[in-house]
Write a protein that holds these residues in place. Structure first.
Motif: not given
Length: 312
Positions: A4-9, A23-28, A283-296
């Motif tokens: 599974a590959d999801h935001g959150g966590g 303490d966390w800001l979840d932007l994932s 601050i939690l962002g989102r990265v993807f296993p198929y891209s080393s460049r993308w941040l969501r």
């Protein structure tokens, strides 16, 4: 099975980078940070089994809000994910074309039911096809391809209702998915909809059982879907906030790839490095296993804007 590959966590983020959950800001995720206001419940909403009238009220509100064709069926369930997991069992397994990169749960669910998953765009017409519309993570709007079973995941389409493919929902083999948690910001309530071919929706209904939605979710969902003023004001606010986030990220050196007004996708060169830097600021962002460049990133709210700007 595909992981599974999801935001959150947030719990995992705390374990890795420290701090407390608060303490966390979840932007994932792509969840509206300013949710629909939930009223207190009286009566037996919490204690009684949901009755047919409550389901009928929610269905009527859904039909009106999404302008569902008269010939299409509507099924409410405990989140779009619960429906995604069951859709591959509606018809015999074959080949499913999924336009990617996209939300991974569709491919995961079809593989678990013995389907061969292929990239969309081949010459052969597959037995099933899935499009996420608008796409997650890049926001692409895409047509519905030919297939015996056509799944249109509109989990993020409530920010751009004029782009909806809901007019196809009364056609044979079509299932349109709607997610309540994202636009209305109430992901923990777990409410989603399958709208489409009555024969397919009837099979889904048998799979999810008679009480697939809780009493509180039925009540909140019906009220929120009937609140057109809130929806219109929210779309306007999200548009302004998405533009604000793009400006902030561009000033920090990112390039806009796409997204929706609930989440934005950026080319940052080294996504892991950017995510690590944000995580050091809780601050939690989102990265993807198929891209080393993308941040969501999802949208901040309130003091979250200043926190993000300081971290960048």
């Amino acid at each position: 099975m595909q992981a599974a590959d999801h935001g959150g966590g947030i719990d995992a983020a705390v374990a890795r980078w420290g701090g407390l959950r608060g303490d966390w800001l979840d932007l994932s995720t792509g969840i509206n940070p300013r949710p629909y206001p939930v009223a207190a419940f009286g009566g037996d909403v919490w204690t009684a089994l949901p009755d047919a009238a409550a389901f009928a009220a929610l269905e009527a509100a859904a039909r009106a809000f999404w302008r569902v064709p008269e010939g299409a069926a509507v099924l409410a369930a405990s989140g779009a994910s619960a429906l995604i997991a069951r859709i591959p069992a509606l018809v015999p397994a074959g080949q499913v074309a999924i336009a990617g990169p996209t939300y991974n749960e569709h491919g995961r669910a079809f593989r678990a039911c013995g389907w061969e998953v292929a990239e969309a765009g081949g010459d052969a017409v597959p037995e099933a096809a899935v499009v996420v519309h608008p796409n997650n993570p890049d926001g692409r709007l895409q047509p519905v391809p030919d297939a015996a079973l056509r799944v249109v995941d509109e989990s993020f389409c409530d920010v751009c209702p004029d782009e909806s493919q809901i007019a196809l929902a009364d056609r044979a083999g079509v299932v349109v998915l709607k997610s309540f948690g994202k636009f209305w910001g109430l992901a923990g309530m777990r409410l989603g909809f399958a709208i489409g071919d009555p024969a397919l929706v009837a099979r889904l209904a048998a799979m999810v059982g008679p009480w697939a939605v809780s009493g509180p979710a039925l009540r909140v969902g019906a009220a929120a879907l009937a609140d057109g003023d809130w929806a219109r004001a929210t779309r306007a606010r999200l548009s302004l906030d998405a533009a604000r986030l793009d400006g902030l990220m561009q000033r920090a050196g990112a390039t806009v790839v796409g997204g929706t007004t609930l989440f934005r996708l950026y080319d940052v060169g080294d996504a892991t490095a950017w995510a690590e830097r944000l995580a050091r600021h809780r601050i939690l962002g989102r990265v993807f296993p198929y891209s080393s460049r993308w941040l969501r990133l999802g949208l901040p709210d309130g003091a979250g804007w200043e926190r993000l700007e300081a971290a960048l």
